[in-house]
Scaffold this motif. Structure first.
Motif, PDB file in Angstrom:
ATOM      1  N   LEU A 194       0.825  -1.205   0.000  1.00 47.72           N
ATOM      2  CA  LEU A 194       0.000   0.000   0.000  1.00 47.72           C
ATOM      3  C   LEU A 194       0.862   1.260   0.000  1.00 47.72           C
ATOM      4  O   LEU A 194       0.553   2.236  -0.689  1.00 47.72           O
ATOM      5  N   GLU A 195       1.946   1.243   0.773  1.00 45.33           N
ATOM      6  CA  GLU A 195       2.841   2.398   0.795  1.00 45.33           C
ATOM      7  C   GLU A 195       3.523   2.609  -0.550  1.00 45.33           C
ATOM      8  O   GLU A 195       3.848   3.747  -0.915  1.00 45.33           O
ATOM      9  N   SER A 196       3.724   1.522  -1.315  1.00 45.68           N
ATOM     10  CA  SER A 196       4.349   1.669  -2.633  1.00 45.68           C
ATOM     11  C   SER A 196       3.458   2.451  -3.591  1.00 45.68           C
ATOM     12  O   SER A 196       3.939   2.983  -4.595  1.00 45.68           O
ATOM     13  N   THR A 250      -0.519   6.111   3.191  1.00 43.20           N
ATOM     14  CA  THR A 250      -0.038   5.902   4.552  1.00 43.20           C
ATOM     15  C   THR A 250      -0.923   4.858   5.215  1.00 43.20           C
ATOM     16  O   THR A 250      -2.116   4.762   4.915  1.00 43.20           O
ATOM     17  N   VAL A 251      -0.334   4.071   6.093  1.00 40.95           N
ATOM     18  CA  VAL A 251      -1.050   2.955   6.714  1.00 40.95           C
ATOM     19  C   VAL A 251      -0.899   3.049   8.223  1.00 40.95           C
ATOM     20  O   VAL A 251       0.207   3.220   8.742  1.00 40.95           O
ATOM     21  N   ARG A 252      -2.024   2.919   8.915  1.00 39.55           N
ATOM     22  CA  ARG A 252      -2.024   2.879  10.381  1.00 39.55           C
ATOM     23  C   ARG A 252      -2.777   1.647  10.864  1.00 39.55           C
ATOM     24  O   ARG A 252      -3.695   1.173  10.199  1.00 39.55           O
ATOM     25  N   ILE A 271      -6.091   1.399   8.672  1.00 36.55           N
ATOM     26  CA  ILE A 271      -6.638   2.640   8.139  1.00 36.55           C
ATOM     27  C   ILE A 271      -5.639   3.152   7.105  1.00 36.55           C
ATOM     28  O   ILE A 271      -4.496   3.457   7.430  1.00 36.55           O
ATOM     29  N   VAL A 272      -6.083   3.204   5.856  1.00 32.82           N
ATOM     30  CA  VAL A 272      -5.210   3.515   4.728  1.00 32.82           C
ATOM     31  C   VAL A 272      -5.654   4.857   4.149  1.00 32.82           C
ATOM     32  O   VAL A 272      -6.837   5.040   3.828  1.00 32.82           O
ATOM     33  N   SER A 273      -4.704   5.781   4.007  1.00 37.59           N
ATOM     34  CA  SER A 273      -5.057   7.153   3.651  1.00 37.59           C
ATOM     35  C   SER A 273      -4.150   7.703   2.561  1.00 37.59           C
ATOM     36  O   SER A 273      -2.981   7.321   2.445  1.00 37.59           O
ATOM     37  N   ARG A 274      -4.708   8.617   1.801  1.00 39.61           N
ATOM     38  CA  ARG A 274      -3.934   9.407   0.842  1.00 39.61           C
ATOM     39  C   ARG A 274      -3.827  10.826   1.394  1.00 39.61           C
ATOM     40  O   ARG A 274      -4.832  11.412   1.801  1.00 39.61           O
ATOM     41  N   LEU A 275      -2.621  11.370   1.400  1.00 41.30           N
ATOM     42  CA  LEU A 275      -2.388  12.710   1.922  1.00 41.30           C
ATOM     43  C   LEU A 275      -2.031  13.661   0.790  1.00 41.30           C
ATOM     44  O   LEU A 275      -1.369  13.257  -0.181  1.00 41.30           O
TER      45      LEU A 275
END
Length: 259
Positions: free
Chosen positions: A108-110, A114-116, A133-137
């Motif tokens: 996912l980070e690739s 961001t992953v929490r 919880i996977v997010s785009r910043l």
């Protein structure tokens, strides 16, 4: 390998509920982390699909996440649940759990996410899955630090014994004492609770079907005021309500331990 999803997907802010999880599930498939749907035949005009999961991998699926629960700096966020391979022998489950979660996180980070992993610690062999919880910043944004001990006081699935009561009872009383009607509430899973919270619930307004945007705003303002007076913290939907896009107006209410 053929995904059950269309081959090209994008996140459409005009259809956030319909496209958000679909986009992530498509990307999980492309990474080899998803449910690996393959076509096994046809029935009339319908495709027959089945799930093919490589041994030892487990699998992931994305589900939608209320915008109020997104990290503060995120412009897109979903919950990704990872399910372990149930055939892994008990002595190897700890390693399987940690190794595969690291692989999922790296994948996912690739893609720039961001992953929490919030919430109380889950136990291999006992818990069915691990939520992420996977997010785009936006460019230049970062996540605020997340306390490592923020959920140490919680069980994954809290239980309540007399004289304790499920926290929805207290909230029902608060709303009833304030003569608020047309609201329903339910508890959230503990990984969605703010750090150090002792309960967290979603409160939805049920009279929204024929209401105007002003009605939605007024209904949420009323319940936010009552909740805050009663000592609840409140997490609110961030963008303006749009009845054409949003299903129901809501707030997240929580109580937090004294620190």
């Amino acid at each position: 390998m053929t995904s059950a999803s269309p081959t090209t997907l994008v996140y459409d802010p005009a259809d956030p509920i319909g496209t958000r999880a679909a986009l992530f599930n498509h990307q999980l498939d492309q990474l080899g982390l998803g449910q690996h749907w393959v076509q096994t035949g046809e029935e009339g005009s319908l495709r027959v699909v089945d799930r093919r999961i490589p041994p030892g991998h487990g699998w992931c699926r994305a589900i939608s996440l209320y915008q109020a629960l997104w990290p503060a700096t995120a412009d897109l966020s979903v919950q990704v649940d990872w399910y372990p391979d149930l055939d892994i022998p008990a002595p190897e489950q700890d390693e399987h759990w940690s190794t595969r979660l690291a692989a999922v996180t790296a994948g996912l980070e690739s893609l720039g996410y961001t992953v929490r992993m919030p919430g109380p610690r889950r136990t291999p062999g006992i818990d069915r899955y691990q939520p992420l919880i996977v997010s785009r910043l936006p460019v230049g944004a970062s996540l605020a630090p997340s306390p490592v001990d923020g959920w140490d006081h919680l069980d994954v699935h809290p239980t309540y014994k007399w004289p304790e009561r499920d926290p929805t009872w207290r909230l029902h009383k608060v709303l009833g004492d304030s003569h608020l009607t047309g609201y329903v509430s339910r508890t959230l899973e503990t990984h969605l609770w703010p750090p150090y919270a002792t309960c967290a619930l979603i409160v939805l307004w049920t009279d929204a079907r024929t209401a105007t945007v002003d009605d939605w705003d007024s209904a949420m303002a009323r319940v936010r005021r009552v909740l805050r007076i009663a000592g609840y913290g409140v997490l609110a939907h961030r963008r303006p309500w749009d009845p054409a896009v949003d299903r129901r107006p809501y707030v997240i209410a929580y109580l937090r331990e004294a620190r």
